[in-house]
Design a protein around this motif. Structure first.
Motif, short mmCIF file in Angstrom:
data_model
loop_
_atom_site.label_atom_id
_atom_site.label_comp_id
_atom_site.label_asym_id
_atom_site.label_seq_id
_atom_site.Cartn_x
_atom_site.Cartn_y
_atom_site.Cartn_z
N ARG A 101 41.36 23.93 30.14
CA ARG A 101 41.38 24.74 31.36
C ARG A 101 41.39 23.83 32.57
O ARG A 101 40.62 22.87 32.65
CB ARG A 101 40.15 25.67 31.42
CG ARG A 101 40.13 26.58 32.67
CD ARG A 101 38.87 27.43 32.72
NE ARG A 101 37.69 26.62 32.94
CZ ARG A 101 37.24 26.22 34.13
NH1 ARG A 101 37.91 26.55 35.23
NH2 ARG A 101 36.14 25.50 34.24
N HIS A 121 42.13 33.83 32.42
CA HIS A 121 41.36 35.03 32.09
C HIS A 121 42.14 36.01 31.21
O HIS A 121 41.57 36.98 30.71
CB HIS A 121 40.89 35.74 33.36
CG HIS A 121 41.97 36.41 34.14
ND1 HIS A 121 42.90 35.71 34.89
CD2 HIS A 121 42.29 37.73 34.29
CE1 HIS A 121 43.73 36.56 35.47
NE2 HIS A 121 43.39 37.79 35.12
N ARG A 166 39.61 32.35 27.90
CA ARG A 166 38.33 33.07 27.86
C ARG A 166 37.26 32.29 27.10
O ARG A 166 36.09 32.31 27.49
CB ARG A 166 38.54 34.44 27.21
CG ARG A 166 39.36 35.40 28.06
CD ARG A 166 39.71 36.66 27.29
NE ARG A 166 40.51 37.57 28.11
CZ ARG A 166 41.06 38.69 27.66
NH1 ARG A 166 40.91 39.04 26.39
NH2 ARG A 166 41.77 39.46 28.47
N LEU A 208 36.16 29.91 29.79
CA LEU A 208 35.50 30.56 30.93
C LEU A 208 34.12 31.10 30.54
O LEU A 208 33.25 31.25 31.40
CB LEU A 208 36.37 31.71 31.44
CG LEU A 208 37.64 31.32 32.19
CD1 LEU A 208 38.49 32.56 32.48
CD2 LEU A 208 37.33 30.58 33.48
N VAL A 238 31.43 28.90 31.77
CA VAL A 238 31.41 28.60 33.20
C VAL A 238 30.31 29.42 33.88
O VAL A 238 30.21 30.63 33.64
CB VAL A 238 32.78 28.92 33.85
CG1 VAL A 238 32.73 28.77 35.36
CG2 VAL A 238 33.86 28.01 33.26
N LEU A 291 32.49 31.21 38.51
CA LEU A 291 33.44 32.29 38.23
C LEU A 291 33.72 33.09 39.49
O LEU A 291 34.86 33.49 39.75
CB LEU A 291 32.89 33.21 37.14
CG LEU A 291 32.86 32.66 35.71
CD1 LEU A 291 32.13 33.63 34.79
CD2 LEU A 291 34.27 32.39 35.20
#
Length: 274
Positions: free
Chosen positions: A114, A144, A150, A153, A156, A161
């Motif tokens: 990412r 996303h 995902r 994320l 995170v 976010l």
């Protein structure tokens, strides 16, 4: 430092299809939304030729189609250079394990990192079955909307976010998510943390689903993930205990390899510092 030069002279043996694809990228960059008829006219090619070129650019993330059926620049067109040798090392260290997983599941496997709001596919190990998901290496996709994104994320912090998807910078970058979409994302990320893997069903590509697990990487390195991509009708089969077991075993194996490599690097650094 020697300066890079730009060669403006036309090559003696030009490849027209490559030149046309690059010209389309210039059009998307400079003009914003365009229609296939406009592209065909500017390139002086048939509508079908322009459509095939645009389809490949969409496949690699360089173009997107908006609600009015016009084409706009995709995330890959403006993505910054990662600029790290770590991605090459990551590919080399993970390839044997991912190739073995691909052969055992007979499904395509992708290695992804990412960068901000984007998920970048570093490597694809493509299955050999007739009905399979193709090579997506080099693709840049909204994090996303993808299983790999995902999975990353989910680790995170909430404050970050909110900066990525709710802050002023998100509005300027076009990544802003309204209240409902952001809440849905948070719910999905919580599910991902609880079950240990992320999934997507056609959010990134029609007809394609994926299951992804995160890979803990050494401190200071880009966190990575690998995903198993399947035709959406085969997603449920990945939930079978034997297949999930293979995926988690591969995850543990790769994390162990990455930790060993980090330990080796630390040892070499300490010895060179003496």
């Amino acid at each position: 430092m020697k300066k890079a030069t730009i060669e403006h002279k036309r090559p003696p043996y030009p490849i027209d299809s490559v030149d046309n694809a690059l010209r389309i990228l210039s059009i998307l960059r400079d003009e914003g939304a365009v229609r296939i008829t406009d592209v065909a006219s500017k390139l002086d090619v048939a509508y079908s030729t322009a459509h095939r070129l645009m389809s490949m650019l969409m496949y690699r993330g360089f173009a997107l189609q908006d609600d009015s059926r016009r084409y706009v620049a995709g995330p890959a067109l403006g993505a910054p250079v990662i600029g790290s040798s770590w991605t090459q090392t990551l590919r080399e260290l993970t390839r044997p394990s991912l190739e073995l997983l691909c052969s055992r599941l007979e499904e395509t496997v992708n290695l992804t990192v990412r960068v901000g709001i984007h998920a970048r596919v570093l490597m694809t190990i493509e299955a050999t079955s007739v009905l399979r998901i193709g090579d997506r290496a080099g693709s840049v996709l909204p994090a996303h909307t993808t299983a790999g994104g995902r999975a990353l994320l989910a680790h995170v912090p909430l404050e970050q976010l909110e900066r990525l998807y709710r802050g002023k910078g998100a509005e300027l970058a076009g990544s802003y998510l309204p209240d409902k979409e952001f809440e849905e994302l948070l719910v999905e990320l919580e599910r991902t943390r609880k079950r240990g893997y992320a999934i997507c069903r056609e959010e990134a590509q029609i007809g394609v689903a994926a299951l992804a697990v995160p890979l803990s990487t050494p401190p200071g390195r880009s966190m990575a993930t690998f995903s198993v991509s399947v035709p959406v009708a085969r997603l449920e089969a990945l939930y079978a205990p034997d297949k999930l077991g293979l995926i988690f075993h591969t995850q543990d194996e790769i994390v162990s390899i990455l930790r060993s490599e980090a330990g080796g690097e630390n040892g070499r650094s300490e010895r060179s510092g003496r």
